[in-house]
Scaffold this active site. Structure first.
Site, PDB file in Angstrom:
ATOM      1  N   ASP A   9      24.438 -52.259  -9.087  1.00  0.00           N
ATOM      2  CA  ASP A   9      23.947 -52.984  -7.931  1.00  0.00           C
ATOM      3  C   ASP A   9      24.892 -54.164  -7.697  1.00  0.00           C
ATOM      4  OD1 ASP A   9      22.024 -53.960  -5.954  1.00  0.00           O
ATOM      5  OD2 ASP A   9      21.538 -55.474  -7.452  1.00  0.00           O
ATOM      6  N   ASP A  11      24.155 -57.498  -5.337  1.00  0.00           N
ATOM      7  CA  ASP A  11      23.506 -58.807  -5.274  1.00  0.00           C
ATOM      8  C   ASP A  11      22.539 -59.001  -6.430  1.00  0.00           C
ATOM      9  OD1 ASP A  11      24.381 -59.911  -2.521  1.00  0.00           O
ATOM     10  OD2 ASP A  11      23.758 -57.873  -2.076  1.00  0.00           O
TER      11      ASP A  11
END
Length: 221
Positions: A9, A11
């Site tokens: 991922d 953020d």
């Protein structure tokens, strides 16, 4: 734990973009006349369009698209304070040097994801695999994004490890059948007991290649 590739991922996992995220969504909450905290409590790990639809129930698709376009432009332009999280740059550089495949799988759109990736100074994946919201119909917590990431790396989901911070992303990785490492995940994250490791920092990871070419992942003590 052994794997062949990593799916990260962006953020909250590789990049600290929280100040920029909260600025943009707080402004959007004001535009929609919705309590800002309700919005901030809902959005993390999900596609923006999903969150906007949630808070604009009953609105026309045209109105939703207009707010989405406003938010995307705001988030892509506001990179003040966006930085790499501790250990992220070192880890990605190591994977590139060791020729270990990895990809970024984000709920953000192309303009936002690439702006934050550049602002944080992250290395580029040698695989050039960068999965964004535009590429999947169903966002996290559905498994689609991580299934696509594994496919683009050329591996089965169970051969990949997902590295995530948000509950929606952790659920997505588990639903896809991947190994999952949670980093700084909230204590009340559903199914947190099913992840392989729950870490406070990427610096806790120790990665090495085995003689048979697999990747072994250990937790530093």
């Amino acid at each position: 734990m052994k794997c062949k590739g990593f799916l990260f991922d962006l953020d909250g996992t590789l990049v600290d973009s929280l100040p920029a995220v909260e600025r943009a969504w707080t402004q959007l909450a004001a535009r929609l006349n919705v309590p800002a905290q309700d919005v901030l409590d809902f959005i993390h790990g999900k596609q923006a369009i999903t969150s906007i639809r949630h808070f604009m129930q009953g609105a026309t698709e045209e109105a939703i698209a207009r707010e989405f376009a406003w938010l995307e432009k705001r988030e892509a332009e506001d990179i003040e304070g966006v930085t790499a999280l501790p250990g992220a740059i070192e880890l990605l550089n190591f994977l590139n040097e060791a020729n270990i495949p990895w990809a970024i799988v984000t709920s953000g759109t192309v303009p936002i994801a690439y702006a934050r990736h550049r602002a944080a100074g992250l290395p580029e994946p040698e695989t050039e695999v960068f999965v964004t919201a535009e590429q999947v119909e169903r966002g996290k917590p559905e498994p689609d994004a991580y299934l696509l990431g594994a496919h683009l790396l050329g591996f089965e989901p169970e051969q990949c490890v997902v590295v995530e911070d948000a509950p929606a992303g952790i659920l997505s990785g588990l639903a896809a059948g991947c190994h999952v490492i949670a980093v700084n995940a909230p204590a009340d994250t559903p199914r947190l007991e099913h992840v392989d490791y729950a870490l406070s920092s990427l610096k806790e990871l120790l990665i090495q290649k085995t003689a048979d070419g697999d990747v072994e992942i250990l937790r530093k003590h």
